[in-house]
Design a protein around this motif. Sequence first.
Motif, short mmCIF file in Angstrom:
data_model
loop_
_atom_site.label_atom_id
_atom_site.label_comp_id
_atom_site.label_asym_id
_atom_site.label_seq_id
_atom_site.Cartn_x
_atom_site.Cartn_y
_atom_site.Cartn_z
N ASP A 1 25.47 37.63 34.93
CA ASP A 1 26.25 37.64 36.17
C ASP A 1 25.34 37.48 37.38
OD1 ASP A 1 28.63 38.09 34.78
OD2 ASP A 1 28.36 40.27 34.82
N GLY A 2 25.79 36.62 38.29
CA GLY A 2 25.12 36.51 39.58
C GLY A 2 23.73 35.92 39.53
N SER A 3 23.51 34.87 38.74
CA SER A 3 22.20 34.21 38.72
C SER A 3 21.95 33.61 40.10
CB SER A 3 22.15 33.14 37.63
OG SER A 3 22.26 33.76 36.35
N HIS A 4 21.01 34.19 40.83
CA HIS A 4 20.95 34.06 42.29
C HIS A 4 19.72 33.29 42.76
CE1 HIS A 4 22.37 35.40 46.22
NE2 HIS A 4 21.18 35.91 46.52
N HIS B 1 10.56 25.24 31.84
CA HIS B 1 11.23 26.53 31.87
C HIS B 1 11.64 26.88 33.30
CE1 HIS B 1 8.73 26.72 28.21
NE2 HIS B 1 9.77 27.35 27.71
N ALA B 2 12.67 27.72 33.39
CA ALA B 2 13.11 28.26 34.67
C ALA B 2 13.42 29.74 34.49
CB ALA B 2 14.34 27.52 35.20
N TRP B 3 13.32 30.46 35.60
CA TRP B 3 13.61 31.90 35.59
C TRP B 3 14.61 32.18 36.70
CZ3 TRP B 3 9.06 29.54 34.82
CH2 TRP B 3 8.31 29.88 33.69
N THR B 4 15.60 33.02 36.42
CA THR B 4 16.56 33.42 37.43
C THR B 4 16.54 34.93 37.62
OG1 THR B 4 18.40 33.66 35.85
CG2 THR B 4 18.10 31.50 36.89
N MET B 5 16.90 35.35 38.83
CA MET B 5 17.19 36.76 39.08
C MET B 5 18.70 36.89 39.10
SD MET B 5 14.21 37.90 39.12
CE MET B 5 14.82 39.56 39.23
N ASP B 6 19.23 37.79 38.29
CA ASP B 6 20.67 37.91 38.06
C ASP B 6 21.17 39.19 38.70
OD1 ASP B 6 20.37 35.62 36.21
OD2 ASP B 6 19.45 37.10 34.89
N LEU B 7 21.70 39.06 39.91
CA LEU B 7 22.08 40.23 40.69
C LEU B 7 23.10 41.10 39.99
CD1 LEU B 7 22.31 38.95 44.38
CD2 LEU B 7 20.81 40.74 43.50
N VAL C 1 16.17 39.60 34.83
CA VAL C 1 15.50 38.33 35.00
C VAL C 1 15.73 37.56 33.70
CG1 VAL C 1 13.29 39.27 34.20
CG2 VAL C 1 13.32 37.14 35.50
N THR C 2 16.02 36.26 33.81
CA THR C 2 16.34 35.45 32.64
C THR C 2 15.45 34.23 32.57
OG1 THR C 2 18.65 36.17 32.58
CG2 THR C 2 18.15 34.07 31.52
N LEU C 3 14.91 33.99 31.37
CA LEU C 3 14.10 32.81 31.08
C LEU C 3 14.98 31.77 30.41
CD1 LEU C 3 11.44 31.22 30.59
CD2 LEU C 3 11.15 32.61 28.51
N VAL C 4 15.02 30.57 30.98
CA VAL C 4 15.83 29.47 30.45
C VAL C 4 14.90 28.36 29.99
CG1 VAL C 4 17.57 27.74 31.01
CG2 VAL C 4 17.76 30.04 31.97
N ASP C 5 15.08 27.92 28.75
CA ASP C 5 14.31 26.81 28.19
C ASP C 5 15.00 25.51 28.56
OD1 ASP C 5 13.24 24.82 26.42
OD2 ASP C 5 12.43 26.45 25.20
N LEU C 6 14.35 24.70 29.39
CA LEU C 6 14.93 23.45 29.87
C LEU C 6 14.68 22.28 28.93
CD1 LEU C 6 13.89 23.78 33.62
CD2 LEU C 6 16.16 24.23 32.65
N VAL D 1 15.98 43.57 31.59
CA VAL D 1 16.32 44.42 32.73
C VAL D 1 15.02 44.84 33.40
CG1 VAL D 1 17.35 46.61 33.43
CG2 VAL D 1 18.42 45.26 31.62
N VAL D 2 14.96 44.64 34.73
CA VAL D 2 13.75 45.00 35.47
C VAL D 2 14.14 45.72 36.75
CG1 VAL D 2 12.25 43.19 34.58
CG2 VAL D 2 13.68 42.71 36.53
N GLY D 3 13.48 46.84 37.01
CA GLY D 3 13.71 47.57 38.25
C GLY D 3 15.17 47.91 38.47
N VAL D 4 15.52 48.11 39.73
CA VAL D 4 16.89 48.38 40.15
C VAL D 4 17.27 47.32 41.17
CG1 VAL D 4 18.47 50.03 41.21
CG2 VAL D 4 16.58 50.86 39.78
N GLU D 5 18.33 46.58 40.89
CA GLU D 5 18.80 45.48 41.75
C GLU D 5 17.69 44.46 42.03
OE1 GLU D 5 20.58 47.02 45.29
OE2 GLU D 5 22.05 48.21 44.21
N PRO D 6 17.14 43.85 40.98
CA PRO D 6 16.13 42.82 41.21
C PRO D 6 16.73 41.59 41.87
CG PRO D 6 16.80 42.81 38.92
CD PRO D 6 17.48 43.99 39.55
N GLU D 7 15.99 41.00 42.83
CA GLU D 7 16.51 39.82 43.53
C GLU D 7 15.44 38.78 43.81
OE1 GLU D 7 19.17 38.50 47.42
OE2 GLU D 7 19.07 40.61 46.84
N GLY D 8 14.30 39.17 44.39
CA GLY D 8 13.27 38.20 44.73
C GLY D 8 12.49 37.75 43.51
N ILE D 9 11.99 36.51 43.54
CA ILE D 9 11.22 35.99 42.42
C ILE D 9 10.32 34.86 42.89
CG2 ILE D 9 13.00 34.31 41.75
CD1 ILE D 9 12.22 34.85 38.81
N ASP D 10 9.12 34.76 42.29
CA ASP D 10 8.26 33.60 42.51
C ASP D 10 7.27 33.50 41.36
OD1 ASP D 10 7.46 31.29 43.74
OD2 ASP D 10 6.48 32.25 45.44
#
Length: 338
Positions: free
Chosen positions: A147-150, A160-166, A171-176, A186-195
């Motif tokens: 839910d909420g891949s942001h 590969h791509a990574w999303t933060m899912d609010l 955090v989700t790893l997608v094989d392209l 599951v990481v932290g509480v309310e993860p949002e930022g990524i780089d």
Amino acid sequence: MAAALPAVLLSACAPATLVPAHDANASRDTLYVTNKRGNDLSVIDLESGKEMRRVETCANPHELALSPDGTHLAVACYAGTRVDILATAGLEKAASIELGENARPHGIVWHDNGDIYVTAEGRKSIFRVKDPVGPKPETFEFSTGKDGSHMLAVSPDACHAWTMDLGSGTVTLVDLLTRRAPRSAVVGVEPEGIDLSPDGTVLWVSARGSDTAIELEPMTLNVRREINVGRFPLRLAIRPQGDVAVTSNLADGSLTVIDVATGEPVRTIAVSSPEEAQTRFQVTILWSDDGQRVYVAETGTDTVAEIDYASGTLLRRIKVGDGGDGLAILSAGAHGAD
């Protein structure tokens, strides 16, 4: 014998080497800012800090990305279902890429291979847009299942791509390439930022609910380290040189600087006071290409703060449109500068 992979998937891991075109008449750096409440785009001359133009966009534009050759901008239309592409010379609409019902595109990357990658929050997916400004752009959808891949990061080889899912707190790893099932953690509480670091070996995320930044092993999503940062770290950006990351701490108006090699916070840069932060509403952060400046969108006061990284000095606040959020810089000499 295994079946051959479709050519379109194999090409996802074959980034082109693009050489930016140059225009001898372009002599200034240009900052583009999407104004999510104004439904428009501000064009700022960074030498003077003045707004040169403002052009209408789609409803509620959020993130934006600049093409590798500097000729186009891609705008994620968060209230809708499409990505709009504007020519930086003239700012006319060059294309509109439809992603389907309830897409709500948000995080967006215009990769060095020429393709656009964008989250579709309402569809729990990522889209790859091949040849986005060509005569027949093609779209390919990859499920995150969350839910909420942001927000979004893409590997240098576009495999590969990574999303933060609010909504899911993951955090989700997608094989392209192979489309194998996505992997989430599951990481932290309310993860949002990524780089992701420029070499693709270091993945950092920020968790706004736990006031932490977390380093993950990109392919396993195992936690390497977790550190405390400022309050409500909404965004995280790694310097183009790859040596430090900064978090944008909305609740206290600061940036936390993290040494990427050691994983330790090394200093705090005050963009505003904690009292001012409640109205400025600090969100998106962007490094200049040379790593000497940090730009911070303050969506509550319709300003962008410019900070000298070396000294931590606030240089100026640039006035933009209503709800300035997404940021992109076209450096002087790049083709298409307005």
